[in-house]
Design a protein around this motif. Structure first.
Motif, PDB file in Angstrom:
ATOM      1  N   GLU A 195      19.632   5.973 -11.895  1.00  0.00           N
ATOM      2  CA  GLU A 195      18.470   5.553 -11.123  1.00  0.00           C
ATOM      3  C   GLU A 195      17.378   6.613 -11.220  1.00  0.00           C
ATOM      4  N   ILE A 196      16.130   6.133 -11.167  1.00  0.00           N
ATOM      5  CA  ILE A 196      14.965   7.013 -11.228  1.00  0.00           C
ATOM      6  C   ILE A 196      14.106   6.754  -9.996  1.00  0.00           C
ATOM      7  N   CYS A 197      13.638   7.838  -9.375  1.00  0.00           N
ATOM      8  CA  CYS A 197      12.715   7.723  -8.244  1.00  0.00           C
ATOM      9  C   CYS A 197      11.370   8.300  -8.671  1.00  0.00           C
ATOM     10  N   VAL A 198      10.295   7.555  -8.421  1.00  0.00           N
ATOM     11  CA  VAL A 198       8.952   7.968  -8.802  1.00  0.00           C
ATOM     12  C   VAL A 198       8.065   7.950  -7.559  1.00  0.00           C
ATOM     13  N   ALA A 199       7.307   9.026  -7.349  1.00  0.00           N
ATOM     14  CA  ALA A 199       6.330   9.096  -6.266  1.00  0.00           C
ATOM     15  C   ALA A 199       4.956   8.798  -6.839  1.00  0.00           C
ATOM     16  N   SER A 200       4.246   7.874  -6.200  1.00  0.00           N
ATOM     17  CA  SER A 200       2.934   7.456  -6.694  1.00  0.00           C
ATOM     18  C   SER A 200       1.839   7.855  -5.718  1.00  0.00           C
ATOM     19  N   LEU A 201       0.616   7.750  -6.187  1.00  0.00           N
ATOM     20  CA  LEU A 201      -0.541   8.214  -5.422  1.00  0.00           C
ATOM     21  C   LEU A 201      -0.809   7.363  -4.191  1.00  0.00           C
ATOM     22  N   ASP A 202      -0.302   6.143  -4.132  1.00  0.00           N
ATOM     23  CA  ASP A 202      -0.525   5.284  -2.971  1.00  0.00           C
ATOM     24  C   ASP A 202       0.468   5.548  -1.848  1.00  0.00           C
ATOM     25  N   GLY A 203       1.242   6.657  -1.945  1.00  0.00           N
ATOM     26  CA  GLY A 203       2.177   7.023  -0.892  1.00  0.00           C
ATOM     27  C   GLY A 203       3.483   6.271  -0.929  1.00  0.00           C
ATOM     28  N   MET A 204       3.877   5.762  -2.081  1.00  0.00           N
ATOM     29  CA  MET A 204       5.111   5.000  -2.224  1.00  0.00           C
ATOM     30  C   MET A 204       6.153   5.792  -3.016  1.00  0.00           C
ATOM     31  N   LEU A 205       7.422   5.532  -2.695  1.00  0.00           N
ATOM     32  CA  LEU A 205       8.542   5.975  -3.508  1.00  0.00           C
ATOM     33  C   LEU A 205       9.125   4.737  -4.177  1.00  0.00           C
ATOM     34  N   VAL A 206       9.053   4.674  -5.502  1.00  0.00           N
ATOM     35  CA  VAL A 206       9.482   3.500  -6.266  1.00  0.00           C
ATOM     36  C   VAL A 206      10.766   3.853  -7.008  1.00  0.00           C
ATOM     37  N   PHE A 207      11.757   2.956  -6.955  1.00  0.00           N
ATOM     38  CA  PHE A 207      13.058   3.186  -7.576  1.00  0.00           C
ATOM     39  C   PHE A 207      13.249   2.209  -8.743  1.00  0.00           C
ATOM     40  N   PHE A 208      13.737   2.751  -9.872  1.00  0.00           N
ATOM     41  CA  PHE A 208      13.985   1.957 -11.071  1.00  0.00           C
ATOM     42  C   PHE A 208      15.428   2.149 -11.511  1.00  0.00           C
ATOM     43  N   ASP A 209      16.010   1.090 -12.055  1.00  0.00           N
ATOM     44  CA  ASP A 209      17.324   1.178 -12.683  1.00  0.00           C
ATOM     45  C   ASP A 209      17.145   1.702 -14.101  1.00  0.00           C
ATOM     46  N   SER A 219     -10.805  10.540  11.225  1.00  0.00           N
ATOM     47  CA  SER A 219      -9.629  10.724  12.061  1.00  0.00           C
ATOM     48  C   SER A 219      -8.389  10.875  11.190  1.00  0.00           C
ATOM     49  N   ARG A 220      -7.284  11.259  11.842  1.00  0.00           N
ATOM     50  CA  ARG A 220      -6.041  11.471  11.114  1.00  0.00           C
ATOM     51  C   ARG A 220      -5.519  10.165  10.528  1.00  0.00           C
ATOM     52  N   ARG A 221      -5.700   9.050  11.237  1.00  0.00           N
ATOM     53  CA  ARG A 221      -5.184   7.768  10.758  1.00  0.00           C
ATOM     54  C   ARG A 221      -5.870   7.357   9.455  1.00  0.00           C
ATOM     55  N   ASN A 222      -7.182   7.487   9.406  1.00  0.00           N
ATOM     56  CA  ASN A 222      -7.904   7.129   8.187  1.00  0.00           C
ATOM     57  C   ASN A 222      -7.677   8.149   7.073  1.00  0.00           C
ATOM     58  N   ASN A 223      -7.445   9.390   7.457  1.00  0.00           N
ATOM     59  CA  ASN A 223      -7.225  10.433   6.467  1.00  0.00           C
ATOM     60  C   ASN A 223      -5.881  10.265   5.767  1.00  0.00           C
ATOM     61  N   ALA A 224      -4.959   9.528   6.373  1.00  0.00           N
ATOM     62  CA  ALA A 224      -3.624   9.362   5.797  1.00  0.00           C
ATOM     63  C   ALA A 224      -3.643   8.535   4.521  1.00  0.00           C
ATOM     64  N   ALA A 225      -4.743   7.827   4.257  1.00  0.00           N
ATOM     65  CA  ALA A 225      -4.785   6.966   3.074  1.00  0.00           C
ATOM     66  C   ALA A 225      -4.761   7.766   1.782  1.00  0.00           C
ATOM     67  N   GLY A 226      -5.178   9.009   1.804  1.00  0.00           N
ATOM     68  CA  GLY A 226      -5.227   9.801   0.585  1.00  0.00           C
ATOM     69  C   GLY A 226      -4.076  10.747   0.403  1.00  0.00           C
ATOM     70  N   THR A 227      -3.008  10.632   1.203  1.00  0.00           N
ATOM     71  CA  THR A 227      -1.876  11.540   1.115  1.00  0.00           C
ATOM     72  C   THR A 227      -0.738  10.891   0.355  1.00  0.00           C
ATOM     73  N   ALA A 228      -0.001  11.697  -0.394  1.00  0.00           N
ATOM     74  CA  ALA A 228       1.122  11.182  -1.184  1.00  0.00           C
ATOM     75  C   ALA A 228       2.066  12.323  -1.483  1.00  0.00           C
ATOM     76  N   PHE A 229       3.304  11.979  -1.840  1.00  0.00           N
ATOM     77  CA  PHE A 229       4.289  12.985  -2.231  1.00  0.00           C
ATOM     78  C   PHE A 229       3.987  13.461  -3.651  1.00  0.00           C
ATOM     79  N   THR A 230       4.078  14.756  -3.849  1.00  0.00           N
ATOM     80  CA  THR A 230       3.874  15.326  -5.179  1.00  0.00           C
ATOM     81  C   THR A 230       5.143  15.929  -5.752  1.00  0.00           C
ATOM     82  N   SER A 231       6.262  15.845  -5.017  1.00  0.00           N
ATOM     83  CA  SER A 231       7.531  16.380  -5.502  1.00  0.00           C
ATOM     84  C   SER A 231       8.669  15.613  -4.850  1.00  0.00           C
ATOM     85  N   VAL A 232       9.645  15.196  -5.635  1.00  0.00           N
ATOM     86  CA  VAL A 232      10.823  14.486  -5.127  1.00  0.00           C
ATOM     87  C   VAL A 232      12.061  15.062  -5.787  1.00  0.00           C
TER      88      VAL A 232
END
Length: 853
Positions: A517-531, A558-571
């Motif tokens: 399995e592969i886990c990929v972190a994307s810029l939209d704040g998602m963790l996507v899993f592939f077989d 505000s913090r709520r609107n600022n959350a749209a640009g955050t994402a994981f850069t390491s998994v």
């Protein structure tokens, strides 16, 4: 159990600002690291960081002379914590309302003197045993200075103390009102007086910023007797001495009363050691390229500790042998990446300063630094087999290091200069790949020959992450800003590739340990899993709310609107593949369950308010017409700056030296997170340094604590009844040497293996110290075989534990055992040689004796 990781240690940062302090025994050094306090055990060769945090960076640390476990830690705003160092617990909070330039406990530990602007406040020291509603009680407030007080020094008796100030004077105060006493003012300096010291009962030394050292003595005989004579003397200047260093200021100084030695740190990175009162220079050395921020002397006067704020250096120098006891420095800029060795004992980090540092996770010290790169290091990886380390950098090179000889033995480059931002090493260690940010290609080299094997093309944007399948099938996965994930068969002639699409730019990826399995972190704040076999998407985790960071100082939303640009850069997957750890441009590290697709736990990396992104809401009172007050350069304290630091050296048109330019603050974030291969810990390369969280507990429960009333009588009774283990542990807890030796010698030789197997690990060091002490000739113990049996049994039972921590926890006691064995061997050899000579003499004399008969 999966989410019960706790903060264990902080590596990568050894000193930032504030004062360094030696412990009472002189074997440990306390160093402020941001808003945390690190303890460097110089004899054990280990370092630990206490788990508590202050609101802002620590500015002052004070240790009680009467109780070495009691410490006061104050931040730059004057908010202080009273800490029990042994139990790693916070006892009380206190807000002194103003920044503390100095804080000193009285010699008996009953009072605490702190600076409060131009005043001095003396507080009664809170009790460590009784919990009080208001533990800090103000004793007295002292006034008289016309400007900020810089330092406080207590007299050895504790009845008086002397303070120094920016008003170029020093004043002598009494703790309690004394009839006929008036505070004395010592004037004569032409610049701010940094420190004042008591040499003996009739000598006071004062040191000013401009490099003057004045010696004060009583002008006439004092009528008062005893300790009160210090207060009733008429002090006058006995001698004036100058350090004679042009364009140099004194930044810090300390004095050792036992040896009458004065150490001074200058703004040029040079320190000097003087014998007082003759003012003879004993030693001088340049130890840093920047100014020395803090200096301290241990109790014996042999070790000198220095801290350099601009470089983050921490040094301990033994002036007699002219050698370093400790020399550590973290990354000068941000730490970008981290990787664990296969045994989990070492971690490697790469930073923006172009350095690659190897850290011992057990001791917390850096063992080696590689400075071959000329640009920021973007990725580091260990080879799965052997002792080889790889690093990729923006300078266009990938380097391989031999961790046995500590050298760069191979350098890989591309045909055209590119910047490498990702790295992957094949499990066998024969092939290394790196992804570029400008040509969008993946380069593959042979480690043995150093030749470029192939260039994999297909991505249309920077290759942000690479990873080889842990199964050894030769499957290489890559993700890029072109919103795709590609799989490459690098060892087949067909060069098969498969592309899978993402909804946003790919930032990081990781293979599950079984390679399925592969886990990929994307810029939209998602963790996507592939077989990895069917190349199908198997699941998605929406992490935008989990990774949402706090407000920055210059944020307009505000913090709520600022959350749209955050994402994981390491998994990174856990060792069993059931969990995944993720971190990014925020103050949080998140742990997810892969099967249930849920958040298990979220750790907050730092509570330091001096960093951006640690607050969910900003204080509107800090907003001014010129912007946020935290982003405006405050030069009100420019007296603390040296002449070179106040000088604007910028060229015309350059904004870096413009005093009206807004300052920037570092952001709390984790650039890289990695699980240890053992699964017992994980590390995060953050703004504060290398944070290590572990499942291992520092303190072990001892079930024998409840089996005996701890009195010498009950311990002797248990020993006489044959309960050797209970008696031995009880004697160890009491700490009486005679009782310990009696219980130890009474244990039968046949019972030694049974006692050692049941001995708690907490007492390994104490028992080894006892054996070494009884083996020494001074103990006059005739039981040689008895001691050797104890040693042999201890090493056979606890050998793995001792070997694992032989360079840290058990280093001092192993040296003691080694010295005792060498001395014992020498005594046995001496007796054997003497007996052999006597026997040869008797044998040679025997024929003559027979003839005479």
């Amino acid at each position: 159990m999966k989410s019960s990781y706790r903060f264990a240690n902080l590596c990568g940062t050894v000193y930032q600002q504030g004062n360094v302090v030696f412990s009472g025994d002189g074997n440990s050094l306390f160093s402020p690291v941001g808003n945390r306090l690190s303890v460097f055990h110089l004899v054990k060769n280990a370092s630990t960081t206490l788990p508590f945090e202050t609101r802002k960076p620590i500015a002052r640390v004070a240790i009680s002379p009467a109780n070495e476990n009691l410490a006061l830690v104050a931040d730059i705003d004057g908010r202080a914590l009273l800490v029990n160092i042994k139990h790693r617990a916070v006892l009380a909070h206190m807000n002194f309302k103003l920044p503390l330039r100095d804080a000193q406990f009285s010699p008996d530990g009953k009072y605490l003197a702190v600076t409060h602007g131009a005043q001095i406040q003396v507080w009664r020291t809170p009790s460590m045993l009784v919990r009080e509603f208001a533990p800090f009680v103000l004793h007295r407030t002292y006034v008289g200075h016309a400007d900020d007080v810089l330092s406080i020094t207590w007299a050895p008796s504790g009845l008086f103390f002397v303070s120094t100030s920016k008003d170029m004077t020093a004043r002598l105060f009494s703790l309690d009102p004394i009839e006929g006493f008036k505070p004395h003012t010592l004037t004569g300096h032409r610049d701010a007086v940094l420190r004042a010291f008591f040499g003996d009962k009739d000598t006071i030394y004062t040191v000013s910023r401009d490099g003057a050292c004045l010696t004060w003595k009583p002008k006439e005989d004092v009528q008062a007797d005893g300790d009160v004579a210090v207060g009733f003397a008429r002090w006058g200047v006995a001698s004036r001495n100058y350090f004679m260093r042009a364009n140099t200021q004194v930044v810090c100084t300390d004095f050792h009363a036992g040896t009458s030695r004065l150490v001074v740190g200058f703004s040029t990175g040079v320190f000097s050691l003087y014998d007082m009162p003759d003012f003879q220079e004993v030693h001088s050395l340049s130890i840093s390229q920047e100014k020395i921020t803090s200096v301290a002397i241990n109790r014996s006067g042999e070790w000198l500790a220095f801290g350099a704020q601009h470089l983050g250096q921490l040094l301990v120098w033994e002036w007699a042998s002219e050698s370093y006891i400790l020399k550590q420095q973290g990354h000068f800029y941000d730490m970008n990446t981290v990787a664990y060795a296969q045994d989990g004992q070492y971690a490697v980090t790469g930073g923006d300063d172009g350095k690659v540092k190897l850290w011992n996770t057990t001791s917390g010290f850096s063992t080696v630094t590689f400075s071959d790169h000329t640009a920021p290091v973007s990725a580091v990886e260990f080879a799965k087999q052997g002792t080889v380390l790889f690093s990729a950098s923006l300078d266009g090179t990938v380097r391989a290091y031999d961790l046995v000889r500590y050298r760069n033995f191979r350098t890989f480059t591309s045909p055209n200069p590119v910047q490498f931002v990702s790295l992957a090493v094949e499990p066998s260690g024969e092939v290394v790949c790196a992804g570029s940010s400008d040509s969008f290609d993946i380069y593959m080299w042979s480690v043995q020959t150093g030749k470029l094997l192939e260039i994999l093309s297909g991505h249309e944007a920077p290759v942000s992450a690479l990873s080889f399948s842990p199964s050894g099938s030769g499957l290489l996965a890559s993700t890029s800003w072109d919103r795709t994930v590609r799989l490459w068969e690098v060892f087949t002639r067909s060069g098969w590739t498969e592309s899978m699409s993402l909804n946003a730019e790919g930032l990081a990826m990781s293979f599950r340990p079984d390679g399925l399995e592969i886990c990929v972190a994307s810029l939209d704040g998602m963790l996507v899993f592939f077989d990895a076999k069917s190349n199908e998407q198997t699941g998605v985790i929406d992490c935008r709310r989990d990774i949402a960071g706090g407000r920055k100082m210059d944020d307009k939303i505000s913090r709520r609107n600022n959350a749209a640009g955050t994402a994981f850069t390491s998994v990174c997957y856990s060792a069993d593949g059931s969990c995944i750890l993720a971190g990014g441009n925020a103050n949080y590290v998140c742990l997810y369950d892969v099967r249930e697709r849920v958040l298990l736990k979220r750790w907050t990396l730092s509570l330091n308010l001096a960093l951006d992104g640690t607050q969910d809401r900003l204080d509107s009172r800090h907003m001014t017409e010129a912007g946020n007050i935290g982003l405006i350069n405050d030069l009100s304290d420019e007296d603390d700056l040296t002449l070179n630091e106040r000088m604007d050296k910028s060229l015309p048109g350059v904004q870096r030296g413009d005093l009206s330019k807004r300052s920037t603050r570092p952001m709390a974030r984790s650039k890289c997170v990695r699980f240890s291969p053992t699964g017992r810990s994980w590390a995060a390369a953050s703004t504060s340094g290398l944070l290590i969280y572990s499942l291992d507990e520092d303190t072990l429960f001892d079930p024998t604590d409840l089996d005996i009333e701890l009195t010498p009588q009950t311990v002797r009774a248990a020993s006489l009844q044959g309960n050797g283990l209970v008696a031995l542990v009880g004697a160890l807890r009491l700490g009486e040497k005679e009782l310990l030796a009696e219980v130890y010698e009474r244990i039968k030789v046949s019972e030694i293996p049974l006692v050692v197997r049941q001995l708690p690990r907490t007492y390994i060091v104490s028992v080894l110290e006892l054996i070494a002490a009884r083996m020494a000739p001074a103990s006059a113990s005739p039981h040689l075989e008895f001691h050797l049996t104890w040693l042999s049994t201890m090493f056979s039972v606890f050998g793995t534990e001792i070997r694992l921590h032989s360079s840290t926890t058990y280093a001092p006691v192993l040296r003691s055992v080694q010295m005792a064995l060498h001395e014992l061997r020498g005594n046995v050899k001496r007796i054997t040689d003497a007996n052999t000579a006597s026997m040869l003499y008797v044998w040679d004399s025997l024929p003559r004796a027979v003839e005479e008969i």
